[in-house]
Scaffold this active site. Sequence first.
Site, PDB file in Angstrom:
ATOM      1  N   THR A 199       0.791  -1.189   0.009  1.00 29.19           N
ATOM      2  CA  THR A 199       0.033   0.095   0.058  1.00 29.19           C
ATOM      3  C   THR A 199       0.893   1.375  -0.047  1.00 29.19           C
ATOM      4  OG1 THR A 199      -1.495   1.229   1.429  1.00 29.19           O
ATOM      5  CG2 THR A 199       0.028  -0.198   2.605  1.00 29.19           C
ATOM      6  N   ASP A 200       0.315   2.291  -0.451  1.00 27.16           N
ATOM      7  CA  ASP A 200       0.933   3.628  -0.374  1.00 27.16           C
ATOM      8  C   ASP A 200       0.957   4.103   1.000  1.00 27.16           C
ATOM      9  OD1 ASP A 200      -1.765   4.240  -0.144  1.00 27.16           O
ATOM     10  OD2 ASP A 200      -1.998   5.805  -1.622  1.00 27.16           O
ATOM     11  N   GLU A 201       0.202   3.633   1.939  1.00 32.80           N
ATOM     12  CA  GLU A 201       0.274   4.125   3.241  1.00 32.80           C
ATOM     13  C   GLU A 201       1.386   3.829   4.119  1.00 32.80           C
ATOM     14  OE1 GLU A 201      -3.218   3.553   5.619  1.00 32.80           O
ATOM     15  OE2 GLU A 201      -4.674   3.542   3.964  1.00 32.80           O
TER      16      GLU A 201
ATOM     17  N   TYR B 156      -2.341  -0.333  11.022  1.00 36.22           N
ATOM     18  CA  TYR B 156      -2.212  -1.125   9.752  1.00 36.22           C
ATOM     19  C   TYR B 156      -1.002  -0.788   8.825  1.00 36.22           C
ATOM     20  CZ  TYR B 156      -3.509  -1.623   4.764  1.00 36.22           C
ATOM     21  OH  TYR B 156      -3.287  -2.010   3.372  1.00 36.22           O
TER      22      TYR B 156
ATOM     23  N   LYS C 164       1.978  -3.350   7.454  1.00 30.03           N
ATOM     24  CA  LYS C 164       2.267  -3.379   6.165  1.00 30.03           C
ATOM     25  C   LYS C 164       3.849  -2.993   5.792  1.00 30.03           C
ATOM     26  CE  LYS C 164      -0.254  -4.664   3.143  1.00 30.03           C
ATOM     27  NZ  LYS C 164      -0.371  -6.013   2.528  1.00 30.03           N
TER      28      LYS C 164
HETATM   29  P1  NAD Z   1      -9.510  -7.088   1.929  1.00 27.95           P
HETATM   30  O1  NAD Z   1      -9.718  -6.769   3.649  1.00 27.95           O
HETATM   31  O2  NAD Z   1     -10.835  -7.046   1.261  1.00 27.95           O
HETATM   32  O3  NAD Z   1      -9.445  -8.828   1.917  1.00 27.95           O
HETATM   33  C1  NAD Z   1      -8.493  -9.513   2.457  1.00 27.95           C
HETATM   34  C2  NAD Z   1      -8.611 -10.870   2.165  1.00 27.95           C
HETATM   35  O4  NAD Z   1      -7.523 -11.551   2.917  1.00 27.95           O
HETATM   36  C3  NAD Z   1      -9.839 -11.453   2.685  1.00 27.95           C
HETATM   37  O5  NAD Z   1     -10.590 -12.483   2.126  1.00 27.95           O
HETATM   38  C4  NAD Z   1      -9.265 -12.210   4.192  1.00 27.95           C
HETATM   39  O6  NAD Z   1     -10.327 -13.277   4.261  1.00 27.95           O
HETATM   40  C5  NAD Z   1      -8.142 -12.794   3.804  1.00 27.95           C
HETATM   41  N1  NAD Z   1      -7.192 -12.931   4.877  1.00 27.95           N
HETATM   42  C6  NAD Z   1      -7.113 -11.969   5.949  1.00 27.95           C
HETATM   43  N2  NAD Z   1      -6.135 -12.715   6.895  1.00 27.95           N
HETATM   44  C7  NAD Z   1      -5.714 -13.913   6.478  1.00 27.95           C
HETATM   45  C8  NAD Z   1      -4.900 -14.730   6.768  1.00 27.95           C
HETATM   46  N3  NAD Z   1      -4.372 -14.686   7.744  1.00 27.95           N
HETATM   47  N4  NAD Z   1      -4.769 -15.852   5.895  1.00 27.95           N
HETATM   48  C9  NAD Z   1      -5.172 -16.004   4.724  1.00 27.95           C
HETATM   49  N5  NAD Z   1      -6.137 -14.943   4.358  1.00 27.95           N
HETATM   50  C10 NAD Z   1      -6.558 -13.796   5.127  1.00 27.95           C
HETATM   51  O7  NAD Z   1      -8.571  -6.564   1.487  1.00 27.95           O
HETATM   52  P2  NAD Z   1      -8.252  -5.793   0.010  1.00 27.95           P
HETATM   53  O8  NAD Z   1      -8.816  -4.358  -0.036  1.00 27.95           O
HETATM   54  O9  NAD Z   1      -8.765  -6.650  -0.948  1.00 27.95           O
HETATM   55  O10 NAD Z   1      -6.639  -5.543  -0.140  1.00 27.95           O
HETATM   56  C11 NAD Z   1      -5.887  -6.691  -0.583  1.00 27.95           C
HETATM   57  C12 NAD Z   1      -4.408  -6.263  -0.203  1.00 27.95           C
HETATM   58  O11 NAD Z   1      -4.062  -5.002  -0.965  1.00 27.95           O
HETATM   59  C13 NAD Z   1      -3.953  -6.215   1.106  1.00 27.95           C
HETATM   60  O12 NAD Z   1      -2.712  -6.793   1.145  1.00 27.95           O
HETATM   61  C14 NAD Z   1      -3.955  -4.804   1.290  1.00 27.95           C
HETATM   62  O13 NAD Z   1      -2.835  -4.355   2.307  1.00 27.95           O
HETATM   63  C15 NAD Z   1      -3.516  -4.277   0.094  1.00 27.95           C
HETATM   64  N6  NAD Z   1      -3.980  -2.965  -0.548  1.00 27.95           N
HETATM   65  C16 NAD Z   1      -5.375  -2.623  -0.585  1.00 27.95           C
HETATM   66  C17 NAD Z   1      -5.722  -1.234  -1.093  1.00 27.95           C
HETATM   67  C18 NAD Z   1      -7.365  -0.932  -1.215  1.00 27.95           C
HETATM   68  O14 NAD Z   1      -7.478   0.180  -1.341  1.00 27.95           O
HETATM   69  N7  NAD Z   1      -8.151  -1.777  -0.581  1.00 27.95           N
HETATM   70  C19 NAD Z   1      -4.996  -0.436  -1.507  1.00 27.95           C
HETATM   71  C20 NAD Z   1      -3.580  -0.896  -1.727  1.00 27.95           C
HETATM   72  C21 NAD Z   1      -3.194  -2.042  -1.271  1.00 27.95           C
HETATM   73  O1  DAU Z   2      -4.113   3.949   0.540  1.00 27.24           O
HETATM   74  C1  DAU Z   2      -4.461   2.760   0.273  1.00 27.24           C
HETATM   75  C2  DAU Z   2      -5.273   2.054   1.540  1.00 27.24           C
HETATM   76  O2  DAU Z   2      -6.734   2.481   1.126  1.00 27.24           O
HETATM   77  C3  DAU Z   2      -5.235   0.494   1.461  1.00 27.24           C
HETATM   78  O3  DAU Z   2      -4.041   0.350   1.850  1.00 27.24           O
HETATM   79  C4  DAU Z   2      -5.982   0.176   2.623  1.00 27.24           C
HETATM   80  O4  DAU Z   2      -6.344  -1.329   2.797  1.00 27.24           O
HETATM   81  C5  DAU Z   2      -7.774   0.517   2.229  1.00 27.24           C
HETATM   82  O5  DAU Z   2      -8.490   0.243   3.373  1.00 27.24           O
HETATM   83  C6  DAU Z   2      -7.412   2.245   2.087  1.00 27.24           C
HETATM   84  O6  DAU Z   2      -7.312   3.059   3.224  1.00 27.24           O
HETATM   85  P1  DAU Z   2      -8.153   4.100   3.873  1.00 27.24           P
HETATM   86  O7  DAU Z   2      -8.119   4.502   5.100  1.00 27.24           O
HETATM   87  O8  DAU Z   2      -7.722   5.323   2.777  1.00 27.24           O
HETATM   88  O9  DAU Z   2      -9.422   3.935   3.303  1.00 27.24           O
HETATM   89  P2  DAU Z   2     -10.971   4.005   3.993  1.00 27.24           P
HETATM   90  O10 DAU Z   2     -11.980   3.616   2.869  1.00 27.24           O
HETATM   91  O11 DAU Z   2     -11.119   3.527   5.318  1.00 27.24           O
HETATM   92  O12 DAU Z   2     -11.015   5.705   4.146  1.00 27.24           O
HETATM   93  C7  DAU Z   2     -10.809   6.457   3.009  1.00 27.24           C
HETATM   94  C8  DAU Z   2     -10.887   7.814   3.308  1.00 27.24           C
HETATM   95  O13 DAU Z   2     -12.340   8.259   4.037  1.00 27.24           O
HETATM   96  C9  DAU Z   2     -10.035   8.126   4.616  1.00 27.24           C
HETATM   97  O14 DAU Z   2      -9.378   9.485   4.669  1.00 27.24           O
HETATM   98  C10 DAU Z   2     -11.033   7.896   5.946  1.00 27.24           C
HETATM   99  C11 DAU Z   2     -12.251   8.537   5.244  1.00 27.24           C
HETATM  100  N1  DAU Z   2     -13.476   8.046   5.904  1.00 27.24           N
HETATM  101  C12 DAU Z   2     -13.522   6.614   6.007  1.00 27.24           C
HETATM  102  C13 DAU Z   2     -14.873   6.006   6.686  1.00 27.24           C
HETATM  103  C14 DAU Z   2     -14.886   4.688   6.515  1.00 27.24           C
HETATM  104  C15 DAU Z   2     -14.515   8.653   6.183  1.00 27.24           C
HETATM  105  O15 DAU Z   2     -14.507  10.000   6.255  1.00 27.24           O
HETATM  106  N2  DAU Z   2     -15.757   8.287   6.981  1.00 27.24           N
HETATM  107  C16 DAU Z   2     -15.861   6.637   6.934  1.00 27.24           C
HETATM  108  O16 DAU Z   2     -16.944   6.262   7.406  1.00 27.24           O
END
Ligand code: NAD
Ligand code: DAU
Length: 355
Positions: free
Chosen positions: A132-134, A158, A162
């Site tokens: 992730t970019d975080e 989180y 990561k």
């Molecule tokens: P998600 O939370 O939707 O899905 C995660 C999946 O991993 C789920 O199916 C869960 O059951 C599985 N999981 C959790 N713990 C596990 C374990 N111990 N063993 C096996 N499986 C397990 O997450 P996502 O949004 O699909 O993100 C996927 C990956 O991409 C993550 O590594 C996250 O850090 C990264 N990522 C997400 C975003 C985003 O915006 N969602 C952006 C950048 C990177």
């Molecule tokens: O940047 C990549 C990341 O993006 C991934 O690594 C994470 O897995 C993914 O969950 C996401 O993280 P964020 O914290 O940015 O996503 P989230 O959707 O939780 O929140 C997006 C923005 O919106 C953040 O600034 C918090 C805000 N937010 C979120 C929720 C759930 C609100 O204002 N209200 C809300 O109820």
Amino acid sequence: MILVTGGAGFIGANFVLDWLSLCDEPVINLDKLTYAGNLETLSSLKGDVRHIFIEGDIGDRALISGLLQQYQPRAVINFAAESHVDRSIHGPEAFIQTNVTGTFQLLDAVKQYWIGLDVAGRNSFRFLHVSTDEVYGSLSSSAPAFTEEHKYEPNSPYSASKAASDHLVRAYHHTYGLPVLTTNCSNNYGPYHFPEKLIPLMIVNALAGKDLPVYGDGQQIRDWLYVKDHCAAIRSVLAAGRVGETYNVGGWNEKANIDIVKTVCALLDELHPRSDAASYAAQIKFVADRPGHDRRYAIDAGKIERELGWRPVETFETGIRKTVAWYLQNQVWVQNVQTGAYRQWVSKNYTDRSE
Ligand code: NAD
Ligand code: DAU
């Protein structure tokens, strides 16, 4: 074949579905099925011999070693993680367990398997870690976007977990020569996004007539990327990324949260108007901020474009329209993921957020 972890979650499932729609190379899909994992997302693959689903934990060393020996994958793509920042604030331990210890167990099992391959197998094998970019922390409003050289400055449990996993992946390459690749991506959105993250939560709450909770002043900036573009980027890196390198992936699409929420409301007004004809924007409610909330993320995705020719296909306008339409058309999926555990989470995260 390839081994995908976390392939029942949002991005992993989109990746598996896209992969099998593009080629016939089988996928072993290992997922623990936490609250975020959903087999219904993969229901179109029922009976498809190219998809082998295994319920299990990336931290289960014996299970992973057995799967590697049995299926002999040419690559492992690690999506599995605890991924929600707000959950990491309420309960960081699961994040350390899966993202740090789990990634370590997975890496170490993969290293043992990789060492046992013949020379050709070792040379062509890849371990791709999805990050992730975080991990780079927060940007000021005028700072340039994150490049791959940006220092690591994670701010939430989180992102710290990561970052730790990224460092382990790097170390396994540097120390043991494991052929790794890492991608650091910005915020994804699109189909099958669990409705506790910003965009799906807003759609689901809006349709249910509930408040649309915007943290703090809503001016935090994220760089949004349509999930299928992220999946395409991962395929490009897997196919042609330079071993040991990291690639930033982003949408060139910085937006303030409040603007995202207003865009979602406007699309719902158009595609599914409220019965009283008022705008869904009337449901927006500013609530207490997320502790330690990062102000701005922005990705410089120049390296992956220069080296691999990847660029996002969707603009935010096309991607968000598709996403809102998908949620309107897939209400059964939405209802089915809103289990008791989901409702408990919503109550825990939002009850004490005063206006
Ligand atoms: P998600 O939370 O939707 O899905 C995660 C999946 O991993 C789920 O199916 C869960 O059951 C599985 N999981 C959790 N713990 C596990 C374990 N111990 N063993 C096996 N499986 C397990 O997450 P996502 O949004 O699909 O993100 C996927 C990956 O991409 C993550 O590594 C996250 O850090 C990264 N990522 C997400 C975003 C985003 O915006 N969602 C952006 C950048 C990177
Ligand atoms: O940047 C990549 C990341 O993006 C991934 O690594 C994470 O897995 C993914 O969950 C996401 O993280 P964020 O914290 O940015 O996503 P989230 O959707 O939780 O929140 C997006 C923005 O919106 C953040 O600034 C918090 C805000 N937010 C979120 C929720 C759930 C609100 O204002 N209200 C809300 O109820």
